[in-house]
Motif scaffolding. Structure first.
Motif: not given
Length: 208
Positions: A89-104
């Motif tokens: 579920n990697w793509q959705e996991i990326i979205d889960f962390n959008r608000k907290t990630m420093l960068y993608f």
């Protein structure tokens, strides 16, 4: 930073603990360590989020609970243990962390922006001094505290970083940029007649 390759990540969930958690919470969040959370207060990298728990509270069979809740994670249930594979579920996991990630860090575009506004100002001005986002992100991953959750199969790479302490990180990154910029100025890599370079030097307090 601690690098976690989601390709190799498996998480064990205690179904008894999960069942009790669901009974008293409206939302379930699971971080990459397998902790069950109702809120992501510490900005952990998370691999699962669901707020659709009401229908699950009526399920009495633990195996059915695990296979239903983690359907997208190819759950394997053995007794009261449920093993899940977040990679599925990697793509959705990326979205889960959008608000907290420093960068993608995208597999084709790399790092294009820092989500922290102050760090983004550093990055924007640093580019005028020939210090790019890749250099800065590499420095962060090698020297700052936090987690880099990524997918890396040696052919493709994508991932995101979550820092432990933004104040410490900003300070370290600023010092790094200044040091690299001074080297670039000394070796004539930077055109000091350029207005953007002059503005960047002023921004970082670098004497031309």
């Amino acid at each position: 930073m601690k690098k976690i390759n989601i390709k190799d990540l498996y998480i064990d969930i205690d179904l008894i603990q999960l069942n009790e958690f669901i009974k008293v919470n409206k939302t379930i969040i699971i971080d990459y360590k397998g902790n069950l959370l109702s809120e992501n207060e510490n900005k952990e990298a998370v691999v699962f989020i669901s707020s659709k728990l009401d229908e699950l509270k009526r399920i009495n069979d633990l195996k059915l609970l695990g296979t239903t809740l983690f359907e997208k994670y190819k759950p394997v249930v053995s007794g009261t243990n449920c093993k899940i594979k977040p990679l599925n579920n990697w793509q959705e996991i990326i979205d889960f962390n959008r608000k907290t990630m420093l960068y993608f860090d995208h597999q084709s575009d790399g790092v294009e922006i820092f989500e922290d506004s102050i760090l983004e100002d550093y990055g924007w001005h640093a580019s005028a001094l020939e210090v790019n986002y890749r250099q800065i992100s590499d420095f962060i991953e090698e020297n700052c505290e936090g987690v880099l959750l990524c997918y890396d199969n040696e052919i493709q790479f994508s991932g995101f970083a979550i820092e432990d302490n933004i104040e410490d990180l900003r300070s370290s990154v600023k010092k790094f940029i200044i040091e690299e910029a001074k080297k670039n100025i000394e070796t004539n890599v930077v055109d000091l007649d350029d207005e953007d370079a002059q503005e960047a030097c002023e921004f970082f307090g670098i004497e031309e």
